[in-house]
Design an enzyme around this catalytic site. Sequence first.
Site, short mmCIF file in Angstrom:
data_model
loop_
_atom_site.label_atom_id
_atom_site.label_comp_id
_atom_site.label_asym_id
_atom_site.label_seq_id
_atom_site.Cartn_x
_atom_site.Cartn_y
_atom_site.Cartn_z
N CYS A 116 -12.51 0.82 -9.79
CA CYS A 116 -10.95 1.06 -9.71
C CYS A 116 -10.39 0.75 -10.90
O CYS A 116 -9.51 1.34 -11.36
CB CYS A 116 -10.20 0.61 -8.67
N HIS A 259 -2.89 0.86 -9.85
CA HIS A 259 -4.00 1.51 -9.25
C HIS A 259 -3.58 2.09 -7.65
O HIS A 259 -3.00 1.05 -6.63
CB HIS A 259 -5.18 0.53 -8.80
N ASN A 289 -7.29 7.16 -2.61
CA ASN A 289 -7.95 6.06 -3.27
C ASN A 289 -8.90 6.76 -4.32
O ASN A 289 -10.07 7.23 -3.86
CB ASN A 289 -8.24 5.00 -3.01
N1 ACO Z 1 -8.52 4.21 11.91
C1 ACO Z 1 -8.08 3.69 13.34
N2 ACO Z 1 -8.11 2.49 13.53
C2 ACO Z 1 -8.71 1.68 12.41
C3 ACO Z 1 -9.37 2.20 11.28
C4 ACO Z 1 -9.10 3.76 11.06
N3 ACO Z 1 -9.44 4.25 10.27
N4 ACO Z 1 -9.83 1.54 10.49
C5 ACO Z 1 -9.76 0.22 11.22
N5 ACO Z 1 -9.22 0.55 12.50
C6 ACO Z 1 -8.86 -0.58 13.34
C7 ACO Z 1 -9.76 -1.90 13.43
O1 ACO Z 1 -10.97 -1.55 14.08
C8 ACO Z 1 -8.81 -2.76 13.92
O2 ACO Z 1 -8.96 -2.83 15.34
P1 ACO Z 1 -8.98 -4.19 16.08
O3 ACO Z 1 -7.48 -4.76 15.78
O4 ACO Z 1 -9.04 -3.64 17.49
O5 ACO Z 1 -10.29 -5.04 15.66
C9 ACO Z 1 -7.44 -2.46 13.54
O6 ACO Z 1 -7.52 -1.22 12.96
C10 ACO Z 1 -7.15 -3.21 12.23
O7 ACO Z 1 -8.10 -3.25 11.29
P2 ACO Z 1 -7.90 -4.39 9.85
O8 ACO Z 1 -9.32 -3.87 9.01
O9 ACO Z 1 -7.46 -5.40 10.18
O10 ACO Z 1 -6.83 -3.01 9.31
P3 ACO Z 1 -5.98 -3.49 7.90
O11 ACO Z 1 -4.41 -3.47 8.23
O12 ACO Z 1 -6.50 -4.50 6.95
O13 ACO Z 1 -6.33 -2.02 7.28
C11 ACO Z 1 -7.48 -1.34 5.48
C12 ACO Z 1 -7.64 -1.67 6.67
C13 ACO Z 1 -6.60 -0.08 5.33
C14 ACO Z 1 -9.01 -0.90 4.94
C15 ACO Z 1 -7.06 -2.53 4.69
O14 ACO Z 1 -7.58 -3.54 4.86
C16 ACO Z 1 -7.16 -2.23 2.95
O15 ACO Z 1 -6.40 -1.45 2.45
N6 ACO Z 1 -7.94 -3.11 2.33
C17 ACO Z 1 -8.32 -2.89 0.92
C18 ACO Z 1 -9.08 -1.63 0.70
C19 ACO Z 1 -9.07 -1.11 -0.61
O16 ACO Z 1 -7.84 -1.00 -0.99
N7 ACO Z 1 -9.96 -1.08 -1.07
C20 ACO Z 1 -10.15 -0.54 -2.49
C21 ACO Z 1 -9.57 -1.41 -3.41
S1 ACO Z 1 -10.62 -1.42 -4.78
C22 ACO Z 1 -10.96 0.10 -5.11
O17 ACO Z 1 -9.95 0.71 -5.03
C23 ACO Z 1 -12.40 0.28 -5.09
#
Ligand code: ACO
Length: 332
Positions: A116, A259, A289
Amino acid sequence: MKRPLAYIAGTGHAVPKQVVTNADIAAMGVDTNDQWIIERTGIRQRHIAKHGETLASLSAEASRQAMARAGVQAGEIDVIILGTATPDHLLPSTAVEIQTLLGCTRAAAFDVAAACSGWLYAAIVGESLIASGSADTVLVIGAEMLSTIVDWTDRNTCILFADGAGATVLRRSRDRTAAKGVLSSFMRSDGALTELLWRPAGGAAEPFSPEVFEQKRQYVRMAGREVFKHAVRSMAEATDRALDAAKITAADVDLLIPHQANVRIIEATAKHAGISMDKVFVNVDRFGNTSAASIPIALNDAVEQGRVREGTTVLFAAFGAGFTWGSLVARF
Ligand code: ACO
C-alpha cells in the site's frame, strides 16, 4: 525547508466500470452486512475489474490523463515507475507493458513492490532520479487488481480490497525559489511481521501447486486487528517525520491525503497529527482499499473537487504490507 527539486505536474485516475456495493458482497453469500462494513471500515462500495480491464490498461488510462494535465508528450517521459503488488504478469514488469501502451519509447520502466506504500515509495524513487540528474520527467503510477488475489469467501479481506489506478507526472523544478514541489519525504520498512499481511504462496518460495490451491495459500491473508494497530502507529510516525523534515507544522498543512484503508485508521492519523477532519481527504467510502493506487486516486479526486489547487500544501502518508510506511509533503 529544502528547496523543491521536483513537483507534481499532473494527476489522473482510472477505475474499473463495475461497482460492487456492500450489499452485493453479502448477496454473494459472504457472511457480512452493509452496516458492519460501514461502521468498521467506512467503505460503501468499490470498483472491481471485469472482462479485459487489466492493470496495464487502467494504468495507461490514468497516465494519459495525468500527462495531458501536465502538458507532457509520451516522448518526454524519461522513467515510468509503477507501484503495485498485483502485476499483470510475474515477468516482465507491468511498467514496460504500460510503456508500450503509452508509446513512451525512450523511457526506462520498472515496478516497485511496497504494497500500500507503493505509490509513495515510487514517488520518492522518482524524485531521487530527478535529484540525481538521471531524469527530468517521471511518470509515477500506483495501481492494483486486488480482486484477483482476494479469497472472495474470506470476510476479513474481501470487503476491504479493490481495483484501480492512479497516476502522477513528476517534473524537475524550473524555478527552485518557487517553493512549489516535494518539500520532504520519509520511508521505512520492517520485515519482522511479514505474516500479519501476506500472500503465502505463488512466489518462488512456494510456487503454485494443487496443495497451494487446496489450502487457498495463493490469496491474501491478514490479521486485521494486529495490522490495524501497526497501521495507526506507523502512520503517526510517518506524518511526524515528513512534517519535521519539511520544517512545517500541522497548521501549515492544507490537506492530509492518507492511504485509504479504513476510515478509523485515517481518523486516528489525523488526530495524532493535529489535523481536523475537514482538512483530510477521504474517499475510501467510494473506492475501498486500492493499496498502492489509493493515494494517487485520492489525489486526483481531490484535484477534480478543487481541494488541491495552486499553493495547496498536501501531506501524504501511507502504510502497507511488509510492513512498509512513508510520507511526503508537496506544495502544488
Ligand atoms: N462482516 C461482519 N462481521 C465481521 C466481518 C465482516 N466482514 N469481519 C469480521 N467480523 C466479525 C468478527 O468475526 C468479530 O466477531 P466476534 O466479535 O464475534 O469475534 C467482529 O466482527 C469484530 O472483528 P474484528 O476483527 O475485531 O473487527 P475490527 O473492528 O478489528 O475490524 C477490520 C476488522 C476492518 C479488518 C480492521 O481490523 C481493520 O481495518 N484492520 C486493518 C486492515 C487494513 O487496513 N489492512 C490494510 C492495511 S495495509 C494495506 O492496505 C495493504
